[in-house]
Design a protein around this motif. Structure first.
Motif, PDB file in Angstrom:
ATOM      1  N   ALA A 145      65.177  40.187  45.021  1.00  0.00           N
ATOM      2  CA  ALA A 145      64.917  39.461  43.948  1.00  0.00           C
ATOM      3  C   ALA A 145      63.540  38.592  44.776  1.00  0.00           C
ATOM      4  O   ALA A 145      62.418  38.344  43.865  1.00  0.00           O
ATOM      5  N   ASN A 146      63.714  38.564  46.076  1.00  0.00           N
ATOM      6  CA  ASN A 146      62.599  38.025  47.347  1.00  0.00           C
ATOM      7  C   ASN A 146      61.674  38.320  47.154  1.00  0.00           C
ATOM      8  O   ASN A 146      60.207  38.282  46.603  1.00  0.00           O
ATOM      9  N   VAL A 147      61.622  39.839  47.128  1.00  0.00           N
ATOM     10  CA  VAL A 147      60.846  40.396  47.717  1.00  0.00           C
ATOM     11  C   VAL A 147      59.426  40.981  45.866  1.00  0.00           C
ATOM     12  O   VAL A 147      58.445  40.690  45.997  1.00  0.00           O
ATOM     13  N   ALA A 148      60.140  41.196  45.033  1.00  0.00           N
ATOM     14  CA  ALA A 148      59.719  41.139  43.579  1.00  0.00           C
ATOM     15  C   ALA A 148      58.854  39.948  43.494  1.00  0.00           C
ATOM     16  O   ALA A 148      58.261  40.072  43.078  1.00  0.00           O
ATOM     17  N   ARG A 149      59.455  38.701  43.870  1.00  0.00           N
ATOM     18  CA  ARG A 149      58.540  37.846  43.292  1.00  0.00           C
ATOM     19  C   ARG A 149      57.522  37.267  44.473  1.00  0.00           C
ATOM     20  O   ARG A 149      56.739  37.345  43.750  1.00  0.00           O
ATOM     21  N   MET A 150      57.377  37.984  45.933  1.00  0.00           N
ATOM     22  CA  MET A 150      55.734  37.819  45.927  1.00  0.00           C
ATOM     23  C   MET A 150      54.860  38.623  46.104  1.00  0.00           C
ATOM     24  O   MET A 150      54.415  38.383  45.582  1.00  0.00           O
ATOM     25  N   PHE A 151      55.827  40.372  45.380  1.00  0.00           N
ATOM     26  CA  PHE A 151      54.992  40.848  44.786  1.00  0.00           C
ATOM     27  C   PHE A 151      54.253  40.586  43.405  1.00  0.00           C
ATOM     28  O   PHE A 151      53.111  41.006  43.060  1.00  0.00           O
ATOM     29  N   GLY A 152      55.096  39.930  42.561  1.00  0.00           N
ATOM     30  CA  GLY A 152      55.140  40.006  41.550  1.00  0.00           C
ATOM     31  C   GLY A 152      53.781  39.164  41.732  1.00  0.00           C
ATOM     32  O   GLY A 152      52.371  38.783  40.633  1.00  0.00           O
ATOM     33  N   THR A 153      53.906  37.811  42.271  1.00  0.00           N
ATOM     34  CA  THR A 153      52.616  36.544  42.582  1.00  0.00           C
ATOM     35  C   THR A 153      51.513  36.797  42.671  1.00  0.00           C
ATOM     36  O   THR A 153      49.912  36.325  42.600  1.00  0.00           O
ATOM     37  N   VAL A 154      51.044  38.114  44.810  1.00  0.00           N
ATOM     38  CA  VAL A 154      50.355  38.026  44.937  1.00  0.00           C
ATOM     39  C   VAL A 154      49.516  38.821  43.985  1.00  0.00           C
ATOM     40  O   VAL A 154      48.424  38.989  43.961  1.00  0.00           O
ATOM     41  N   GLN A 155      50.347  40.160  43.381  1.00  0.00           N
ATOM     42  CA  GLN A 155      49.955  41.075  42.713  1.00  0.00           C
ATOM     43  C   GLN A 155      48.623  40.038  41.776  1.00  0.00           C
ATOM     44  O   GLN A 155      47.914  40.432  40.885  1.00  0.00           O
ATOM     45  N   GLY A 156      49.916  39.667  40.353  1.00  0.00           N
ATOM     46  CA  GLY A 156      48.791  39.278  39.547  1.00  0.00           C
ATOM     47  C   GLY A 156      48.339  37.805  40.257  1.00  0.00           C
ATOM     48  O   GLY A 156      46.797  37.647  39.144  1.00  0.00           O
ATOM     49  N   VAL A 157      48.020  37.306  41.179  1.00  0.00           N
ATOM     50  CA  VAL A 157      46.825  36.287  41.570  1.00  0.00           C
ATOM     51  C   VAL A 157      45.914  36.924  42.178  1.00  0.00           C
ATOM     52  O   VAL A 157      44.879  37.342  41.425  1.00  0.00           O
ATOM     53  N   HIS A 158      46.375  38.276  42.396  1.00  0.00           N
ATOM     54  CA  HIS A 158      44.514  39.057  43.396  1.00  0.00           C
ATOM     55  C   HIS A 158      43.997  39.822  41.639  1.00  0.00           C
ATOM     56  O   HIS A 158      43.367  40.088  41.671  1.00  0.00           O
ATOM     57  N   LYS A 159      44.896  39.925  40.810  1.00  0.00           N
ATOM     58  CA  LYS A 159      44.474  40.707  39.705  1.00  0.00           C
ATOM     59  C   LYS A 159      42.885  40.000  38.603  1.00  0.00           C
ATOM     60  O   LYS A 159      42.633  40.247  37.952  1.00  0.00           O
ATOM     61  N   ALA A 160      44.195  37.988  38.586  1.00  0.00           N
ATOM     62  CA  ALA A 160      42.962  37.439  38.385  1.00  0.00           C
ATOM     63  C   ALA A 160      41.963  36.973  39.180  1.00  0.00           C
ATOM     64  O   ALA A 160      40.812  37.309  38.331  1.00  0.00           O
ATOM     65  N   TYR A 161      41.507  36.834  40.255  1.00  0.00           N
ATOM     66  CA  TYR A 161      40.525  37.278  40.969  1.00  0.00           C
ATOM     67  C   TYR A 161      39.195  38.795  40.530  1.00  0.00           C
ATOM     68  O   TYR A 161      38.793  38.097  40.132  1.00  0.00           O
ATOM     69  N   THR A 162      39.883  39.869  40.984  1.00  0.00           N
ATOM     70  CA  THR A 162      38.925  40.646  40.612  1.00  0.00           C
ATOM     71  C   THR A 162      38.540  40.404  39.155  1.00  0.00           C
ATOM     72  O   THR A 162      37.482  41.147  39.071  1.00  0.00           O
ATOM     73  N   SER A 163      39.486  40.046  37.879  1.00  0.00           N
ATOM     74  CA  SER A 163      38.564  40.095  37.220  1.00  0.00           C
ATOM     75  C   SER A 163      37.851  38.510  36.358  1.00  0.00           C
ATOM     76  O   SER A 163      37.204  38.966  35.283  1.00  0.00           O
ATOM     77  N   THR A 164      37.470  38.056  37.642  1.00  0.00           N
ATOM     78  CA  THR A 164      36.693  36.997  37.438  1.00  0.00           C
ATOM     79  C   THR A 164      35.544  36.961  37.748  1.00  0.00           C
ATOM     80  O   THR A 164      34.785  36.000  38.346  1.00  0.00           O
ATOM     81  N   ARG A 165      35.200  37.970  38.665  1.00  0.00           N
ATOM     82  CA  ARG A 165      33.857  38.041  39.930  1.00  0.00           C
ATOM     83  C   ARG A 165      32.543  37.205  38.984  1.00  0.00           C
ATOM     84  O   ARG A 165      32.043  36.537  39.492  1.00  0.00           O
ATOM     85  N   LEU A 166      32.210  37.240  37.478  1.00  0.00           N
ATOM     86  CA  LEU A 166      31.782  36.328  37.281  1.00  0.00           C
ATOM     87  C   LEU A 166      31.226  35.239  37.965  1.00  0.00           C
ATOM     88  O   LEU A 166      29.765  34.593  37.595  1.00  0.00           O
ATOM     89  N   TYR A 167      32.046  34.361  38.037  1.00  0.00           N
ATOM     90  CA  TYR A 167      32.079  32.751  38.281  1.00  0.00           C
ATOM     91  C   TYR A 167      31.983  32.667  40.263  1.00  0.00           C
ATOM     92  O   TYR A 167      31.386  32.223  40.551  1.00  0.00           O
ATOM     93  N   ARG A 168      31.886  34.242  40.648  1.00  0.00           N
ATOM     94  CA  ARG A 168      31.540  33.655  42.262  1.00  0.00           C
ATOM     95  C   ARG A 168      30.407  34.938  42.726  1.00  0.00           C
ATOM     96  O   ARG A 168      30.182  34.812  43.975  1.00  0.00           O
ATOM     97  N   ASP A 169      30.270  35.902  42.136  1.00  0.00           N
ATOM     98  CA  ASP A 169      29.051  37.267  42.538  1.00  0.00           C
ATOM     99  C   ASP A 169      27.604  36.647  41.912  1.00  0.00           C
ATOM    100  O   ASP A 169      27.874  36.383  40.116  1.00  0.00           O
ATOM    101  N   LEU A 170      26.521  37.337  42.419  1.00  0.00           N
ATOM    102  CA  LEU A 170      25.559  37.695  42.354  1.00  0.00           C
ATOM    103  C   LEU A 170      25.724  38.743  41.129  1.00  0.00           C
ATOM    104  O   LEU A 170      25.762  39.986  41.338  1.00  0.00           O
ATOM    105  N   LYS A 171      25.154  38.843  39.782  1.00  0.00           N
ATOM    106  CA  LYS A 171      25.093  40.011  38.665  1.00  0.00           C
ATOM    107  C   LYS A 171      24.320  40.225  38.614  1.00  0.00           C
ATOM    108  O   LYS A 171      23.037  38.776  37.301  1.00  0.00           O
ATOM    109  N   LEU A 172      23.563  41.512  37.869  1.00  0.00           N
ATOM    110  CA  LEU A 172      21.783  41.824  37.735  1.00  0.00           C
ATOM    111  C   LEU A 172      21.705  42.253  36.950  1.00  0.00           C
ATOM    112  O   LEU A 172      22.682  43.583  37.057  1.00  0.00           O
ATOM    113  N   ARG A 173      21.179  42.551  35.806  1.00  0.00           N
ATOM    114  CA  ARG A 173      21.789  43.786  34.982  1.00  0.00           C
ATOM    115  C   ARG A 173      22.976  43.972  34.441  1.00  0.00           C
ATOM    116  O   ARG A 173      23.500  44.982  34.380  1.00  0.00           O
TER     117      ARG A 173
END
Length: 375
Positions: A145-173
């Protein structure tokens, strides 16, 4: 230097700022490194929560099984990085920017504190060097249960980060304009829409429209909507006025991490150029005092999904793992215990049910047959 960057400098002439937007000295602001860098054994000041960063979860009694086996610390998960800090020695610490993470999975590990147990494995990469980190939750209670909590939180936050790159990355076209207007991000507000803005970043002037929001500046050509630029304040290195072959121009220079682009814009009359330039410069400076990274995570699997899924797989994004890379430990400025030698893209194993070689399932104990039935 790319051809686009060369054309930018040619059309802008490489002249110094004219100062019509205000003072010109010391324009650059302190860049944000926390989400894009990996640091080990840093001064404790590097672990301080920066403006715009907030703590999502904190876990005590977490062992750094890879580099400091037997040493307990605190694992802090924020909206832009993971921080592990030893409870025994302040100089023993790790800061892993979410942009550096390439893989997240659980697997068996041998801990000095818990013996054979499930642990969280984090793969990371920075400047061509690959790393592996292993974290074991040694707190009392159910280890799974302890490792599942770590895995779930880290994976969820990382997915949220990678799906919001328009806030942080230069995008052309990119597809940021829909139905002839700017497609607004969840935390975004449009402050101004300026017509008659000439884009000067293609070796010629192109008439377009500029949107000024609380998180970025977006410009698109009036005749071709997909000819556009999305420029977050987070990656701006300077905002200034500069002569061009078309006259005074608003120039936005991006950070080194974003390619050092010079993006120029011409607005007539000159009074309007001054007004827009001062406004963008003011918002840029205000943003760095309280930046918006765009990462929202509430736990329980509630992850923000980008309204522009195609933006998350751009060709200019770094691959997760370089399958041609091999590394010599002595060349690395990091402790060798964390450096990982990569032989291929993924961990491959033989599945007897399929009779094929397949990528190893991230969660140990789950079989391919179970995944097939659950689908």
């Amino acid at each position: 230097m790319t051809s686009a960057q060369s054309a930018d400098e040619d059309i802008l002439g490489g002249a110094k700022s004219t100062g019509i937007f205000g003072r010109t000295g010391g324009e650059s602001l302190t860049p944000c490194w926390q989400d894009r860098e990996l640091r080990i054994d840093s001064p404790t000041s590097a672990l301080q929560i920066r403006p715009g960063e907030h703590v999502i979860d904190t876990m005590d009694d977490v062992e750094d099984t890879k580099g400091n086996n037997g040493d307990l610390g605190r694992l802090t998960i924020t909206n832009i990085r993971l921080i592990w800090a030893s409870l025994r020695l302040a100089k023993c610490n790790i800061s892993i920017g979410l942009d550096c993470i390439t893989s997240i999975f659980t697997r068996s590990a041998t801990s000095k504190l818990r013996g054979p147990t499930q642990a969280l494995y984090i793969g990371a990469k920075m400047r061509g060097t690959t790393f592996e980190f292993i974290f074991t939750n040694a707190a009392a209670g159910d280890a799974a249960a302890n490792v599942a909590r770590m895995f779930g939180t880290v994976q969820g936050v990382h997915k949220a980060y990678t799906s919001t790159r328009l806030y942080r990355d230069l995008k052309l076209r990119s597809p940021v304009i829909r139905n002839n207007t700017l497609s607004i991000l969840p935390l975004e507000q449009i402050y101004d829409k300026v017509h008659g803005v000439w884009g000067l970043s293609s070796g010629r002037g192109v008439l377009g429209i500029m949107y000024i929001t609380n998180v970025r500046v977006v410009w698109h050509a009036q005749a071709t909507l997909d000819y556009n630029m999305s420029m977050p304040y987070l990656i701006m290195d300077s905002v200034r006025s500069q002569p061009s072959k078309y006259g005074p121009a608003l120039v936005i220079q991006t950070s080194a991490a974003s390619g050092n682009y010079l993006l120029g814009f011409r607005i007539d009359p000159i009074e309007k150029l001054k007004e827009v330039g001062k406004y963008v410069k003011k918002l840029w400076r205000m943003f760095h005092e309280t930046p918006v990274f765009g990462v929202e995570f509430a736990g329980g699997g509630n992850v923000y999904v980008s309204p522009h899924p195609s933006l998350d797989t751009d060709d200019d994004d770094a691959p997760l793992v370089d399958d041609t890379y091999t590394h010599t430990f002595s060349e690395s400025p990091f402790p060798s215990s964390y450096v990982s030698v990569v032989a291929g893209d993924h961990d491959v194993t033989y599945d007897p049910d399929l009779g094929l070689a397949v990528e190893r399932i991230p969660v140990e104990g789950v079989t391919m047959a179970q995944l097939w039935r659950s689908g």
